[in-house]
Scaffold this motif. Structure first.
Motif, PDB file in Angstrom:
ATOM      1  N   ARG A   1      11.950 -40.207  35.421  1.00 52.15           N
ATOM      2  CA  ARG A   1      12.230 -38.919  36.068  1.00 52.15           C
ATOM      3  C   ARG A   1      11.403 -38.681  37.316  1.00 52.15           C
ATOM      4  O   ARG A   1      11.765 -37.835  38.137  1.00 52.15           O
ATOM      5  CB  ARG A   1      11.993 -37.759  35.087  1.00 52.15           C
ATOM      6  CG  ARG A   1      12.974 -37.739  33.927  1.00 52.15           C
ATOM      7  CD  ARG A   1      12.771 -36.515  33.067  1.00 52.15           C
ATOM      8  NE  ARG A   1      13.202 -35.291  33.726  1.00 52.15           N
ATOM      9  CZ  ARG A   1      12.961 -34.077  33.257  1.00 52.15           C
ATOM     10  NH1 ARG A   1      12.257 -33.926  32.162  1.00 52.15           N
ATOM     11  NH2 ARG A   1      13.376 -33.013  33.915  1.00 52.15           N
ATOM     12  N   VAL A   2      10.291 -39.364  37.447  1.00 50.24           N
ATOM     13  CA  VAL A   2       9.417 -39.101  38.597  1.00 50.24           C
ATOM     14  C   VAL A   2       9.226 -40.353  39.459  1.00 50.24           C
ATOM     15  O   VAL A   2       9.569 -40.364  40.635  1.00 50.24           O
ATOM     16  CB  VAL A   2       8.034 -38.564  38.132  1.00 50.24           C
ATOM     17  CG1 VAL A   2       7.164 -38.270  39.340  1.00 50.24           C
ATOM     18  CG2 VAL A   2       8.212 -37.315  37.278  1.00 50.24           C
TER      19      VAL A   2
ATOM     20  N   LEU B   1       1.318 -36.487  40.082  1.00 52.14           N
ATOM     21  CA  LEU B   1       2.696 -36.186  39.678  1.00 52.14           C
ATOM     22  C   LEU B   1       3.012 -36.843  38.339  1.00 52.14           C
ATOM     23  O   LEU B   1       3.738 -36.285  37.510  1.00 52.14           O
ATOM     24  CB  LEU B   1       3.681 -36.693  40.733  1.00 52.14           C
ATOM     25  CG  LEU B   1       3.633 -36.012  42.092  1.00 52.14           C
ATOM     26  CD1 LEU B   1       4.602 -36.681  43.047  1.00 52.14           C
ATOM     27  CD2 LEU B   1       3.983 -34.541  41.954  1.00 52.14           C
TER      28      LEU B   1
ATOM     29  N   PRO C   1      12.756 -42.092  40.983  1.00 53.28           N
ATOM     30  CA  PRO C   1      13.384 -41.382  42.119  1.00 53.28           C
ATOM     31  C   PRO C   1      12.512 -41.382  43.368  1.00 53.28           C
ATOM     32  O   PRO C   1      13.024 -41.491  44.474  1.00 53.28           O
ATOM     33  CB  PRO C   1      13.565 -39.952  41.595  1.00 53.28           C
ATOM     34  CG  PRO C   1      13.384 -39.991  40.148  1.00 53.28           C
ATOM     35  CD  PRO C   1      12.666 -41.246  39.780  1.00 53.28           C
ATOM     36  N   LEU C   2      11.185 -41.297  43.182  1.00 55.43           N
ATOM     37  CA  LEU C   2      10.308 -41.264  44.352  1.00 55.43           C
ATOM     38  C   LEU C   2      10.162 -42.646  44.986  1.00 55.43           C
ATOM     39  O   LEU C   2       9.810 -42.753  46.158  1.00 55.43           O
ATOM     40  CB  LEU C   2       8.939 -40.707  43.965  1.00 55.43           C
ATOM     41  CG  LEU C   2       8.929 -39.205  43.665  1.00 55.43           C
ATOM     42  CD1 LEU C   2       7.573 -38.760  43.153  1.00 55.43           C
ATOM     43  CD2 LEU C   2       9.311 -38.395  44.896  1.00 55.43           C
TER      44      LEU C   2
ATOM     45  N   GLY D   1       3.958 -35.053  34.870  1.00 58.77           N
ATOM     46  CA  GLY D   1       5.119 -35.387  34.037  1.00 58.77           C
ATOM     47  C   GLY D   1       4.730 -35.479  32.568  1.00 58.77           C
ATOM     48  O   GLY D   1       5.414 -34.925  31.700  1.00 58.77           O
TER      49      GLY D   1
ATOM     50  N   ARG E   1       5.782 -23.447  35.978  1.00 56.08           N
ATOM     51  CA  ARG E   1       6.167 -24.690  35.320  1.00 56.08           C
ATOM     52  C   ARG E   1       5.335 -24.930  34.067  1.00 56.08           C
ATOM     53  O   ARG E   1       5.820 -25.455  33.068  1.00 56.08           O
ATOM     54  CB  ARG E   1       5.969 -25.838  36.319  1.00 56.08           C
ATOM     55  CG  ARG E   1       6.422 -27.169  35.837  1.00 56.08           C
ATOM     56  CD  ARG E   1       6.276 -28.195  36.919  1.00 56.08           C
ATOM     57  NE  ARG E   1       4.869 -28.547  37.137  1.00 56.08           N
ATOM     58  CZ  ARG E   1       4.462 -29.465  38.006  1.00 56.08           C
ATOM     59  NH1 ARG E   1       5.355 -30.093  38.751  1.00 56.08           N
ATOM     60  NH2 ARG E   1       3.204 -29.745  38.145  1.00 56.08           N
TER      61      ARG E   1
ATOM     62  N   ALA F   1       0.735 -30.764  42.215  1.00 55.23           N
ATOM     63  CA  ALA F   1       1.622 -31.805  41.678  1.00 55.23           C
ATOM     64  C   ALA F   1       3.053 -31.315  41.513  1.00 55.23           C
ATOM     65  O   ALA F   1       3.682 -31.510  40.484  1.00 55.23           O
ATOM     66  CB  ALA F   1       1.076 -32.344  40.347  1.00 55.23           C
ATOM     67  N   ILE F   2       3.566 -30.659  42.534  1.00 57.72           N
ATOM     68  CA  ILE F   2       4.966 -30.232  42.527  1.00 57.72           C
ATOM     69  C   ILE F   2       5.817 -31.465  42.828  1.00 57.72           C
ATOM     70  O   ILE F   2       5.555 -32.182  43.788  1.00 57.72           O
ATOM     71  CB  ILE F   2       5.211 -29.157  43.603  1.00 57.72           C
ATOM     72  CG1 ILE F   2       4.280 -27.969  43.402  1.00 57.72           C
ATOM     73  CG2 ILE F   2       6.672 -28.715  43.608  1.00 57.72           C
ATOM     74  CD1 ILE F   2       4.492 -27.192  42.162  1.00 57.72           C
ATOM     75  N   PHE F   3       6.848 -31.714  42.018  1.00 50.59           N
ATOM     76  CA  PHE F   3       7.685 -32.893  42.241  1.00 50.59           C
ATOM     77  C   PHE F   3       8.464 -32.721  43.543  1.00 50.59           C
ATOM     78  O   PHE F   3       9.301 -31.830  43.654  1.00 50.59           O
ATOM     79  CB  PHE F   3       8.643 -33.097  41.068  1.00 50.59           C
ATOM     80  CG  PHE F   3       7.932 -33.270  39.763  1.00 50.59           C
ATOM     81  CD1 PHE F   3       7.052 -34.326  39.568  1.00 50.59           C
ATOM     82  CD2 PHE F   3       8.109 -32.370  38.735  1.00 50.59           C
ATOM     83  CE1 PHE F   3       6.372 -34.482  38.369  1.00 50.59           C
ATOM     84  CE2 PHE F   3       7.433 -32.513  37.532  1.00 50.59           C
ATOM     85  CZ  PHE F   3       6.563 -33.575  37.354  1.00 50.59           C
ATOM     86  N   PRO F   4       8.218 -33.580  44.515  1.00 52.01           N
ATOM     87  CA  PRO F   4       8.820 -33.348  45.841  1.00 52.01           C
ATOM     88  C   PRO F   4      10.317 -33.609  45.885  1.00 52.01           C
ATOM     89  O   PRO F   4      10.992 -33.150  46.793  1.00 52.01           O
ATOM     90  CB  PRO F   4       8.063 -34.320  46.751  1.00 52.01           C
ATOM     91  CG  PRO F   4       7.543 -35.371  45.848  1.00 52.01           C
ATOM     92  CD  PRO F   4       7.331 -34.741  44.512  1.00 52.01           C
ATOM     93  N   HIS F   5      10.827 -34.350  44.896  1.00 49.99           N
ATOM     94  CA  HIS F   5      12.256 -34.682  44.937  1.00 49.99           C
ATOM     95  C   HIS F   5      13.112 -33.673  44.187  1.00 49.99           C
ATOM     96  O   HIS F   5      14.320 -33.847  44.094  1.00 49.99           O
ATOM     97  CB  HIS F   5      12.481 -36.083  44.379  1.00 49.99           C
ATOM     98  CG  HIS F   5      11.980 -36.252  42.963  1.00 49.99           C
ATOM     99  ND1 HIS F   5      10.671 -36.055  42.613  1.00 49.99           N
ATOM    100  CD2 HIS F   5      12.605 -36.583  41.830  1.00 49.99           C
ATOM    101  CE1 HIS F   5      10.517 -36.278  41.312  1.00 49.99           C
ATOM    102  NE2 HIS F   5      11.684 -36.591  40.821  1.00 49.99           N
TER     103      HIS F   5
ATOM    104  N   PHE G   1      11.310 -28.556  34.374  1.00 51.74           N
ATOM    105  CA  PHE G   1      11.068 -29.980  34.081  1.00 51.74           C
ATOM    106  C   PHE G   1      10.746 -30.217  32.605  1.00 51.74           C
ATOM    107  O   PHE G   1      11.299 -31.106  31.970  1.00 51.74           O
ATOM    108  CB  PHE G   1       9.923 -30.497  34.956  1.00 51.74           C
ATOM    109  CG  PHE G   1       9.743 -31.989  34.905  1.00 51.74           C
ATOM    110  CD1 PHE G   1      10.390 -32.811  35.809  1.00 51.74           C
ATOM    111  CD2 PHE G   1       8.918 -32.576  33.943  1.00 51.74           C
ATOM    112  CE1 PHE G   1      10.227 -34.185  35.762  1.00 51.74           C
ATOM    113  CE2 PHE G   1       8.759 -33.954  33.893  1.00 51.74           C
ATOM    114  CZ  PHE G   1       9.411 -34.753  34.802  1.00 51.74           C
TER     115      PHE G   1
ATOM    116  N   PHE H   1      -2.461 -28.417  38.419  1.00 52.68           N
ATOM    117  CA  PHE H   1      -3.292 -29.416  39.076  1.00 52.68           C
ATOM    118  C   PHE H   1      -3.854 -28.882  40.388  1.00 52.68           C
ATOM    119  O   PHE H   1      -3.272 -27.999  41.017  1.00 52.68           O
ATOM    120  CB  PHE H   1      -2.477 -30.683  39.348  1.00 52.68           C
ATOM    121  CG  PHE H   1      -2.116 -31.413  38.088  1.00 52.68           C
ATOM    122  CD1 PHE H   1      -2.873 -32.482  37.656  1.00 52.68           C
ATOM    123  CD2 PHE H   1      -1.026 -31.014  37.330  1.00 52.68           C
ATOM    124  CE1 PHE H   1      -2.559 -33.151  36.490  1.00 52.68           C
ATOM    125  CE2 PHE H   1      -0.702 -31.676  36.159  1.00 52.68           C
ATOM    126  CZ  PHE H   1      -1.466 -32.749  35.744  1.00 52.68           C
TER     127      PHE H   1
END
Lengths: 358, 296
Positions: B209-210, B192, B213-214, B196, A144, A83-87, A96, A79
């Motif tokens: 999963r996204v 995000l 949690p966020l 996913g 990823r 769009a890296i998952f921050p958590h 992932f 992207f």
């Protein structure tokens, strides 16, 4: 590999894609190039499955993708925002998409490690995603996507957020990566230089239509319309008249150049209705030294503007008989002075370097 | 050359400006919050002499508050009620916040938020009374259900007990729960969610999963915002709780104003405060991994 068959897309009244028909070959580095708002990202998103289409068909590997959701398509995307998952950590981000593969912990760690190594981030797995630099995030996004071994990797302006140096480095790395994994890359970019450097073939898009689809050299040397010519690099245009056309040869009379004969393949475009013109790239004309002989044909001109760039100098010159000035770029050579405004000079040119727009 | 006094120097310093700016609030907080709190803590260690307070330091009030079955059961009930209220409120608030954040056009979002805050236009007291009308023996629910023949006799378990307290409080605190979750959901980069799905997960799994949690920081905030004030709510249990719906605030009121036992009332109040703090801290510790922000 990927085929668009008369794809139309409407957003309400807005006609975003207007009859896209094109084929992207397996294993090629393909670019969608155009100014913002031309529909290139929309087209990319129809491949990924994030955007439906109003009519036509998008085929991947001969299968119509209508009704196939994004998560069931053999494509992965990098992207624009990465769009890296921050958590999640770097390793969790990269792994992932492997959840559904049901791998053992060791196998998973190995695959993730391999993917990180491939993009030059070995040992970064435990880092928090938000502690990465722009270039690193880009690599994580690549790892990823590539770890899932997609048939097609979609890249949505992946380099636009990086600084110039980083961008050039990533261009080279993307080319290397594409050769290494051998899968089809489709890149969306508004940067013509980036597209020329990286792509096997480029589709230039304007207002929801593909204006020209060709390899970089053809696109640069034989643009099919004034608009494409203008968008890719710099091109000078001078009004011309077509005198006669016979046996694959076209005789034209152009402002500043006089009469010349060009081959039919130098006029790749259809008639635009704006009247004929000849175009040429700034580097195809040469300002002659005193006493130097033209290799082909010669014209005279007056220098109107000088822009010094270090390795290059751009001269805006007015060819005798022309109403507008044209730009010539000259590599600066040791021992040769930069010419001054107002100087009269002789110019060497060749009919073979012209492109004729009807 | 004029030698400036220390006072002048101080007055012109940045620290003095800061002090000046926060002193009204600080003064207010000290007078209206810290002083009463200190008094209550002090009272809780003194001895009750019926109509007077004897200045004898004692732990007897705390022993009474923690060992008396009545007090203990009311405390446990209060905890139970506020946990139920919190659970119900947050579980109901999440879909609303999710809907507004993800499925309402950006231009209409503020209208929706505005509509969500409409209950605040009516006084809290009136809203509690209205629930009485709705849930009562001859109330809207009962007459409605009887009218369509679903029940023959009015339902009695919906008013003057714990259920009615939970329903009323959950309604009152809904906007407080919706807003923090909405804000957390708004902050989620929509790409995000596409990522996913692009990585092979369905919309539902991507949500788990996204999105979830966020959104957790918002959920945690909602839980605390609802849990902490509801445990000490006085009006709702008083009006719709009936005898078996009484909560710790009613008990404290009883001690203070009816029995004139300030020290015991204070000890119960301090204990309740301690328990709320403890429960909140445990909750925060459990959800800590969702709360580390980009800076943590």
């Amino acid at each position: 590999m990927i085929a668009f068959q008369d794809v139309h897309k409407y957003y309400g009244d807005y006609h975003a894609l207007r009859g896209i028909t094109a084929t992207i070959r397996a294993g090629e580095f393909f670019s969608l190039l155009g100014p913002s708002g031309c529909g290139k990202t929309t087209l990319l998103r129809t491949i990924a499955g994030f955007e439906g289409i109003s009519s036509g068909a998008v085929m991947i590997d001969g299968k119509n993708m209508a009704g196939v959701p994004a998560n069931k398509r053999p494509t992965n995307m990098v992207f624009q925002s990465y769009a890296i998952f921050p958590h999640l950590t770097v390793a969790e981000n990269v792994g992932f998409g492997l959840r559904r593969a049901g791998l053992s912990k060791d196998e998973m760690a190995k695959r993730v490690g391999d993917a990180l190594e491939m993009v030059g981030l070995a040992g970064y797995g435990a880092r928090a995603a938000h502690a990465l630099s722009g270039g690193q995030r880009q690599r994580v996004a690549l790892a990823r996507a590539l770890i899932l071994k997609p048939k097609v990797l979609l890249l949505d302006e992946p380099l636009s957020a990086l600084d110039k140096k980083m961008r050039e480095q990533m261009q080279v790395e993307l080319i290397r990566l594409q050769r290494q994994v051998g899968i089809t890359f489709i890149l969306v970019t508004h940067d013509q230089e980036e597209a020329l450097v990286m792509s096997d073939r480029i589709a230039v898009m304007f207002e929801g239509e593909i204006a020209q689809l060709a390899d970089p050299e053809t696109l640069y040397r034989r643009p099919s319309s004034r608009r494409v010519a203008d968008f890719i690099g710099t091109m000078n245009f001078l009004p011309a008249k077509i005198l006669s056309e016979a046996g694959g040869k076209i005789e034209v009379e152009a402002e500043g150049f006089g009469r010349a004969t060009v081959e039919a393949d130098q006029a790749p475009g259809a008639a635009s209705g704006d009247g004929a013109a000849v175009g040429f790239r700034p580097e195809t004309l040469t300002i002659l030294f005193e006493g130097q002989q033209a290799t082909d044909r010669e014209a005279t001109a007056v220098i109107e503007e000088v822009v010094y760039f270090g390795d290059m100098t751009y001269y805006d010159v007015r060819l005798d008989g022309a109403k507008t000035s044209t730009r010539i770029s000259m590599r600066n050579v040791f021992g040769r002075p930069v010419l001054e405004i107002g100087a009269k000079t002789r110019i060497s040119w060749s009919p073979g370097a012209l492109v004729l727009f009807r | 050359m004029i030698k400036r006094s220390r006072w002048t120097k101080f007055r012109e310093s940045e620290g003095a400006t800061g002090l000046l700016m926060l002193s009204p609030t600080a003064l207010y907080a000290i007078l209206m919050l810290a002083a009463p709190l200190g008094t209550i803590i002090l009272y809780s260690f003194l001895t009750d002499g019926y109509l007077e307070i004897i200045r004898d330091f004692t732990m007897a009030n705390y022993i009474e508050a923690w060992t008396n079955d009545l007090y203990r059961s009311v405390m446990i009930r209060s905890l139970g009620v506020s946990m139920s209220v919190t659970f119900v409120t947050v579980v109901l608030a999440f879909p609303i916040a999710y809907f507004v954040s993800f499925h309402v056009e950006p231009s209409k979002k503020s209208l929706w938020l505005f509509l969500i805050t409409i209950p605040f236009w009516t006084s809290y007291l009136i809203r509690v009374f209205l629930w009485k009308v709705i849930l009562g023996y001859n109330g809207v629910v009962n007459s409605g259900l009887m009218g369509v023949g679903i029940i023959d006799e009015p339902l009695t378990f919906i008013l003057y007990n714990v259920n009615s307290v939970v329903i009323t409080l959950a309604h009152a605190y809904a906007p407080f729960a919706i807003l923090p979750i909405f804000v957390a959901l708004e902050k989620i980069d929509r790409s995000l969610l596409e990522a996913g799905q692009d990585l092979g997960e369905s919309k539902f799994v991507t949500f788990c999963r996204v999105t979830l949690p966020l959104a957790m920081p918002g959920v945690v905030a909602s839980v605390l915002i609802v849990f902490i004030p509801t445990i000490g709510d006085y009006v709702t249990p008083q009006l719709v709780g009936g005898p078996e719906g009484r909560m710790v605030a009613n008990l404290i009121q009883l001690q203070y104003l009816k029995l004139d036992n300030y020290p015991l009332g204070s000890a119960i109040a301090v204990s309740a405060m301690g328990i709320v703090t403890l429960v909140s801290l445990v909750f925060l510790a459990l959800t800590r991994r969702y709360l580390k922000g980009p800076k943590g």
